[in-house]
Scaffold this active site. Structure first.
Site, PDB file in Angstrom:
ATOM      1  N   LYS A  25      45.279  38.823  38.153  1.00 20.70           N
ATOM      2  CA  LYS A  25      44.809  38.789  39.545  1.00 20.70           C
ATOM      3  C   LYS A  25      44.242  37.411  39.873  1.00 20.70           C
ATOM      4  O   LYS A  25      43.405  37.266  40.771  1.00 20.70           O
ATOM      5  CB  LYS A  25      43.738  39.868  39.782  1.00 20.70           C
ATOM      6  CG  LYS A  25      44.270  41.293  39.630  1.00 20.70           C
ATOM      7  CD  LYS A  25      45.181  41.670  40.795  1.00 20.70           C
ATOM      8  CE  LYS A  25      45.674  43.110  40.632  1.00 20.70           C
ATOM      9  NZ  LYS A  25      46.688  43.447  41.655  1.00 20.70           N
ATOM     10  N   ALA A  62      40.924  32.642  42.287  1.00 17.68           N
ATOM     11  CA  ALA A  62      41.475  32.862  43.641  1.00 17.68           C
ATOM     12  C   ALA A  62      40.432  33.379  44.616  1.00 17.68           C
ATOM     13  O   ALA A  62      40.774  33.816  45.709  1.00 17.68           O
ATOM     14  CB  ALA A  62      42.647  33.830  43.566  1.00 17.68           C
ATOM     15  N   LEU A  66      40.221  40.289  47.417  1.00 14.88           N
ATOM     16  CA  LEU A  66      40.464  40.731  48.795  1.00 14.88           C
ATOM     17  C   LEU A  66      40.751  42.226  48.861  1.00 14.88           C
ATOM     18  O   LEU A  66      40.582  42.835  49.923  1.00 14.88           O
ATOM     19  CB  LEU A  66      41.619  39.922  49.393  1.00 14.88           C
ATOM     20  CG  LEU A  66      41.286  38.437  49.642  1.00 14.88           C
ATOM     21  CD1 LEU A  66      42.550  37.649  49.961  1.00 14.88           C
ATOM     22  CD2 LEU A  66      40.261  38.282  50.765  1.00 14.88           C
ATOM     23  N   GLY A 109      35.977  31.835  47.311  1.00 14.46           N
ATOM     24  CA  GLY A 109      34.839  32.064  46.427  1.00 14.46           C
ATOM     25  C   GLY A 109      34.985  31.351  45.091  1.00 14.46           C
ATOM     26  O   GLY A 109      33.981  31.084  44.412  1.00 14.46           O
ATOM     27  N   GLU A 112      33.463  28.144  45.754  1.00 16.91           N
ATOM     28  CA  GLU A 112      32.005  28.332  45.826  1.00 16.91           C
ATOM     29  C   GLU A 112      31.417  28.420  44.413  1.00 16.91           C
ATOM     30  O   GLU A 112      30.351  27.850  44.132  1.00 16.91           O
ATOM     31  CB  GLU A 112      31.676  29.597  46.632  1.00 16.91           C
ATOM     32  CG  GLU A 112      32.117  29.485  48.084  1.00 16.91           C
ATOM     33  CD  GLU A 112      31.730  30.703  48.904  1.00 16.91           C
ATOM     34  OE1 GLU A 112      30.821  30.586  49.737  1.00 16.91           O
ATOM     35  OE2 GLU A 112      32.337  31.772  48.722  1.00 16.91           O
ATOM     36  N   GLU A 132      39.255  31.338  53.875  1.00 16.04           N
ATOM     37  CA  GLU A 132      38.448  32.269  54.686  1.00 16.04           C
ATOM     38  C   GLU A 132      38.786  32.130  56.158  1.00 16.04           C
ATOM     39  O   GLU A 132      38.847  33.128  56.891  1.00 16.04           O
ATOM     40  CB  GLU A 132      36.944  31.983  54.492  1.00 16.04           C
ATOM     41  CG  GLU A 132      36.382  32.434  53.160  1.00 16.04           C
ATOM     42  CD  GLU A 132      36.487  31.378  52.075  1.00 16.04           C
ATOM     43  OE1 GLU A 132      37.326  30.456  52.206  1.00 16.04           O
ATOM     44  OE2 GLU A 132      35.747  31.490  51.078  1.00 16.04           O
ATOM     45  N   ARG A 135      41.713  34.044  56.951  1.00 17.46           N
ATOM     46  CA  ARG A 135      41.577  35.490  56.690  1.00 17.46           C
ATOM     47  C   ARG A 135      40.610  36.133  57.687  1.00 17.46           C
ATOM     48  O   ARG A 135      40.260  37.303  57.563  1.00 17.46           O
ATOM     49  CB  ARG A 135      41.048  35.752  55.275  1.00 17.46           C
ATOM     50  CG  ARG A 135      41.792  35.028  54.175  1.00 17.46           C
ATOM     51  CD  ARG A 135      42.820  35.895  53.458  1.00 17.46           C
ATOM     52  NE  ARG A 135      43.457  35.138  52.374  1.00 17.46           N
ATOM     53  CZ  ARG A 135      44.709  34.688  52.394  1.00 17.46           C
ATOM     54  NH1 ARG A 135      45.484  34.914  53.438  1.00 17.46           N
ATOM     55  NH2 ARG A 135      45.194  34.012  51.372  1.00 17.46           N
ATOM     56  N   GLY A 140      30.737  33.142  52.002  1.00 13.90           N
ATOM     57  CA  GLY A 140      29.568  34.005  51.828  1.00 13.90           C
ATOM     58  C   GLY A 140      28.922  33.841  50.464  1.00 13.90           C
ATOM     59  O   GLY A 140      27.965  34.521  50.134  1.00 13.90           O
TER      60      GLY A 140
HETATM   61  C1  1HE Z   1      44.474  38.665  44.455  1.00 11.76           C
HETATM   62  C2  1HE Z   1      43.807  37.531  44.942  1.00 11.76           C
HETATM   63  C3  1HE Z   1      42.580  37.744  45.624  1.00 11.76           C
HETATM   64  C4  1HE Z   1      45.608  36.869  43.984  1.00 11.76           C
HETATM   65  N1  1HE Z   1      42.144  39.007  45.750  1.00 11.76           N
HETATM   66  N2  1HE Z   1      43.994  39.897  44.610  1.00 11.76           N
HETATM   67  N3  1HE Z   1      41.244  34.111  48.397  1.00 11.76           N
HETATM   68  C5  1HE Z   1      42.475  33.871  48.899  1.00 11.76           C
HETATM   69  O1  1HE Z   1      42.729  34.055  50.069  1.00 11.76           O
HETATM   70  C6  1HE Z   1      43.503  33.414  47.916  1.00 11.76           C
HETATM   71  C7  1HE Z   1      44.592  34.479  47.770  1.00 11.76           C
HETATM   72  N4  1HE Z   1      45.497  34.180  46.665  1.00 11.76           N
HETATM   73  C8  1HE Z   1      46.530  33.293  46.769  1.00 11.76           C
HETATM   74  O2  1HE Z   1      46.668  32.568  47.760  1.00 11.76           O
HETATM   75  C9  1HE Z   1      47.461  33.210  45.603  1.00 11.76           C
HETATM   76  O3  1HE Z   1      47.362  34.436  44.871  1.00 11.76           O
HETATM   77  C10 1HE Z   1      47.188  32.028  44.620  1.00 11.76           C
HETATM   78  C11 1HE Z   1      47.559  30.703  45.298  1.00 11.76           C
HETATM   79  C12 1HE Z   1      45.736  31.997  44.151  1.00 11.76           C
HETATM   80  C13 1HE Z   1      48.067  32.212  43.343  1.00 11.76           C
HETATM   81  O4  1HE Z   1      49.428  32.402  43.716  1.00 11.76           O
HETATM   82  P1  1HE Z   1      50.444  33.048  42.664  1.00 11.76           P
HETATM   83  O5  1HE Z   1      51.812  33.013  43.297  1.00 11.76           O
HETATM   84  O6  1HE Z   1      50.259  32.427  41.323  1.00 11.76           O
HETATM   85  O7  1HE Z   1      49.962  34.583  42.452  1.00 11.76           O
HETATM   86  P2  1HE Z   1      50.184  35.852  43.413  1.00 11.76           P
HETATM   87  O8  1HE Z   1      51.558  36.437  43.155  1.00 11.76           O
HETATM   88  O9  1HE Z   1      49.854  35.554  44.826  1.00 11.76           O
HETATM   89  O10 1HE Z   1      49.051  36.836  42.891  1.00 11.76           O
HETATM   90  C14 1HE Z   1      49.164  37.524  41.637  1.00 11.76           C
HETATM   91  C15 1HE Z   1      48.385  38.813  41.789  1.00 11.76           C
HETATM   92  O11 1HE Z   1      47.018  38.511  42.014  1.00 11.76           O
HETATM   93  C16 1HE Z   1      48.833  39.633  43.008  1.00 11.76           C
HETATM   94  O12 1HE Z   1      48.631  40.999  42.698  1.00 11.76           O
HETATM   95  P3  1HE Z   1      49.862  41.927  42.224  1.00 11.76           P
HETATM   96  O13 1HE Z   1      49.233  43.268  41.971  1.00 11.76           O
HETATM   97  O14 1HE Z   1      50.831  41.908  43.365  1.00 11.76           O
HETATM   98  O15 1HE Z   1      50.429  41.275  40.986  1.00 11.76           O
HETATM   99  C17 1HE Z   1      47.839  39.225  44.078  1.00 11.76           C
HETATM  100  O16 1HE Z   1      47.666  40.221  45.075  1.00 11.76           O
HETATM  101  C18 1HE Z   1      46.578  39.098  43.239  1.00 11.76           C
HETATM  102  N5  1HE Z   1      45.599  38.220  43.862  1.00 11.76           N
HETATM  103  N6  1HE Z   1      44.538  36.431  44.636  1.00 11.76           N
HETATM  104  C19 1HE Z   1      42.842  40.038  45.260  1.00 11.76           C
HETATM  105  N7  1HE Z   1      41.863  36.734  46.092  1.00 11.76           N
HETATM  106  C20 1HE Z   1      31.865  35.302  48.798  1.00 11.76           C
HETATM  107  S1  1HE Z   1      32.950  35.242  49.991  1.00 11.76           S
HETATM  108  C21 1HE Z   1      34.343  34.436  49.407  1.00 11.76           C
HETATM  109  C22 1HE Z   1      35.464  34.626  50.372  1.00 11.76           C
HETATM  110  C23 1HE Z   1      36.785  34.311  49.749  1.00 11.76           C
HETATM  111  O17 1HE Z   1      36.891  33.977  48.611  1.00 11.76           O
HETATM  112  S2  1HE Z   1      38.125  34.442  50.783  1.00 11.76           S
HETATM  113  C24 1HE Z   1      39.418  33.722  49.925  1.00 11.76           C
HETATM  114  C25 1HE Z   1      40.155  34.720  49.101  1.00 11.76           C
END
Ligand code: 1HE
Length: 258
Positions: A25, A62, A66, A109, A112, A132, A135, A140
């Site tokens: 993940k 990541a 989410l 995060g 962060e 963020e 999204r 936070g």
């Molecule tokens: C996740 C998450 C996640 C991956 N929460 N499950 N963060 C984001 O908006 C970043 C979201 N992630 C991505 O943009 C990409 O996953 C990556 C660029 C980090 C990596 O890409 P990649 O192609 O290597 O992996 P993938 O195929 O996108 O993800 C592999 C798995 O991880 C997949 O799950 P699967 O069950 O389909 O295999 C994804 O859903 C899962 N995954 N990132 C949940 N973030 C205190 S407040 C902070 C606020 C924030 O951090 S908002 C920003 C959140």
């Protein structure tokens, strides 16, 4: 010591290696995992003098998991953010300096979390972003406070408004990381640095972790006084006196020579 299924904790001499271990993940930080990070730093063995924070797999972190971002009401959202604050405070103001080994995604995060560490080493695959904005949420986990202190408010505003992604070299130039190393070498460099940090007098490390960031927030007049108080305490330690004697008597390394 505290254990969590998604955290690997290894003790290498006086350095703790804390690794987010949820590569499938992309080391996304569930509530359970962020609480695990807090507990791990809170409960490091007292023999530990520095730590490395790493992420398993191709990405450091990541960000927020989410899949847990369900419709919280305002009160629950407030407490959730405060939970992150408490965890990352434990990284920044915990027992020891922390060197982050960055690679791949350092986003949301994850950025962060990296910003709460004391030194950041990035390899060439590293990229930084704050998705963020796209999204529909806000930072936070303390990012609004810590990230502008690294790169400035204007750059953070741009990242969140436009979705800008900083690649590794540019990220080092603007101040996200202090070291840029070839692909796959961030962990080794971070461990080398942590071992060096661990050799410092503990009061010096304490001053750097606890006094310096607070002095930076104080008006200059108060900052000078805090500096003087901290300097007086640090130099009074027997270890400091011994280190100065070692230099004067030719037993300690000269600057720039090991
Ligand atoms: C996740 C998450 C996640 C991956 N929460 N499950 N963060 C984001 O908006 C970043 C979201 N992630 C991505 O943009 C990409 O996953 C990556 C660029 C980090 C990596 O890409 P990649 O192609 O290597 O992996 P993938 O195929 O996108 O993800 C592999 C798995 O991880 C997949 O799950 P699967 O069950 O389909 O295999 C994804 O859903 C899962 N995954 N990132 C949940 N973030 C205190 S407040 C902070 C606020 C924030 O951090 S908002 C920003 C959140």
């Amino acid at each position: 010591m505290t254990s969590h299924p998604d955290i690997q904790l290894e003790i290498d001499g006086d350095v703790a290696i804390v690794r987010l271990n949820r590569a499938a993940k992309r080391n996304a930080l569930s509530d359970s995992l962020i609480l695990g990070v807090r507990a791990t730093f809170e409960n490091l063995p007292s023999s530990v003098r520095a730590a490395v924070l790493d992420g398993a797999g191709d990405h450091f972190c990541a960000g927020l998991d989410l899949s847990e971002l369900t419709d919280r009401d305002a009160g629950a959202g407030l407490h959730h953010s405060r939970m992150w604050h408490a965890a990352l405070e434990e990284v920044q103001y915990g027992p020891v300096p922390v060197v982050a080994a960055l690679h791949g995604a350092v986003v949301g995060g994850g950025l962060e979390l990296a910003a709460s560490c004391h030194v950041r080493v990035a390899d060439e695959t590293t990229f930084y972003a704050l998705p963020e904005g796209s999204r529909g949420i806000f930072v936070g986990g303390g990012g609004a406070v810590r990230i502008p202190r690294l790169i400035g408010t204007a750059r953070m505003t741009d990242m969140m408004l436009t979705g800008r992604v900083y690649q590794a070299a540019e990220g080092e130039r603007v101040g996200f990381a202090q070291y840029l190393v070839p692909k796959g070498e961030a962990f080794a460099k971070a461990l080398e640095l942590a071992k060096r940090v661990a050799q410092n007098a503990p009061l010096t490390n304490y001053a750097l972790m606890h006094a310096l960031p607070r002095i930076a927030e104080q008006p200059a007049d108060q900052g000078f006084l805090t500096e003087a108080l901290m300097a007086a305490i640090a130099q009074s330690a027997p270890e400091a006196k011994q280190r100065v004697r070692d230099f004067l008597e030719g037993r300690a390394a000269k600057v720039g020579k090991s």
